[in-house]
Motif scaffolding. Structure first.
Motif, PDB file in Angstrom:
ATOM      1  N   ARG A  96       0.895  -1.219   0.025  1.00 13.00           N
ATOM      2  CA  ARG A  96      -0.526  -0.251   0.322  1.00 13.00           C
ATOM      3  C   ARG A  96       1.273   0.905  -0.085  1.00 13.00           C
TER       4      ARG A  96
ATOM      5  N   CYS B  12      -0.015   4.760  -2.779  1.00 13.14           N
ATOM      6  CA  CYS B  12       0.139   5.888  -2.598  1.00 13.14           C
ATOM      7  C   CYS B  12       1.283   6.891  -3.140  1.00 13.14           C
TER       8      CYS B  12
ATOM      9  N   CYS C  13       1.221   6.039   3.459  1.00 12.43           N
ATOM     10  CA  CYS C  13       0.445   5.455   3.515  1.00 12.43           C
ATOM     11  C   CYS C  13      -0.647   5.147   4.950  1.00 12.43           C
TER      12      CYS C  13
ATOM     13  N   ASN D 292      -7.212   1.776   4.064  1.00 16.74           N
ATOM     14  CA  ASN D 292      -7.758   0.954   3.132  1.00 16.74           C
ATOM     15  C   ASN D 292      -9.564   1.499   1.881  1.00 16.74           C
TER      16      ASN D 292
ATOM     17  N   CYS E 160      -8.298   1.021  -2.127  1.00 21.12           N
ATOM     18  CA  CYS E 160      -6.801   0.122  -1.843  1.00 21.12           C
ATOM     19  C   CYS E 160      -8.346  -1.064  -1.238  1.00 21.12           C
TER      20      CYS E 160
ATOM     21  N   CYS F 224      -5.647   5.191  -4.000  1.00 26.63           N
ATOM     22  CA  CYS F 224      -5.698   5.557  -3.002  1.00 26.63           C
ATOM     23  C   CYS F 224      -6.079   7.016  -2.480  1.00 26.63           C
TER      24      CYS F 224
END
Length: 158
Positions: free
Chosen positions: A84, A88, A107, A111, A114, A126
């Motif tokens: 992630r 980001c 990040c 959630n 993603c 994102c």
């Protein structure tokens, strides 16, 4: 304890790398939310590493090169994954390599763009990186001249 024994046997059977994570989204223990502290499950990778001689990859809530480096320096794992974190800020590795870590967008583990999207069979996006998942739709077009811009709620480079 059991996981270490299994890992040792798997290594004997030919496994040449272990990717260690705390679980998956269906587990009852939160894995990836913002409420999970950074590096929360690194101890699991460290435990497997103590039982095998092949490389061990640590996962979950590692979104900063300093944290990744600390894990490697302490010998808790041989490799670190940042999934992630790269959605980001896809340029995170280059920024770290160039000593520009202050420019990294981190990040926040929300959630929403993603995993929430992926679980609905939609492209990953994102909330921090508005280009994520839309790279083909958003061409870079230079401004015809200098502009004054006000950014509200964003993180500007120093």
């Amino acid at each position: 304890m059991e996981a270490r024994a299994f890992a040792a046997e798997l290594e004997k059977a030919g496994v040449d790398l272990f990717n260690v994570t705390g679980g998956w989204h269906e587990t009852r223990i939160p894995q990836l939310t913002m409420f999970v502290p950074r590096k929360a499950y690194i101890y699991l990778a460290k435990g497997i590493k103590s039982a095998v001689s092949v490389p061990v990859l640590a996962s979950n809530r590692v979104n900063d090169p300093y944290i990744g480096e600390e894990i490697l320096r302490k010998g808790e794992a041989d490799l670190v994954t940042m999934a992630r974190a790269l959605i980001c800020d896809p340029d995170l590795p280059n920024k770290a390599l160039q000593g520009k870590t202050h420019l990294i967008y981190h990040c926040v583990a929300c959630n929403q763009g993603c995993f929430d999207s992926i679980f609905k069979s939609q492209p990953a996006t994102c909330l921090v990186n508005p280009r994520a998942g839309r790279e083909g739709e958003l061409p870079l077009i230079p401004a015809p001249g200098p502009k004054k811009v006000l950014v509200i709620g964003g993180d500007l480079p120093a």
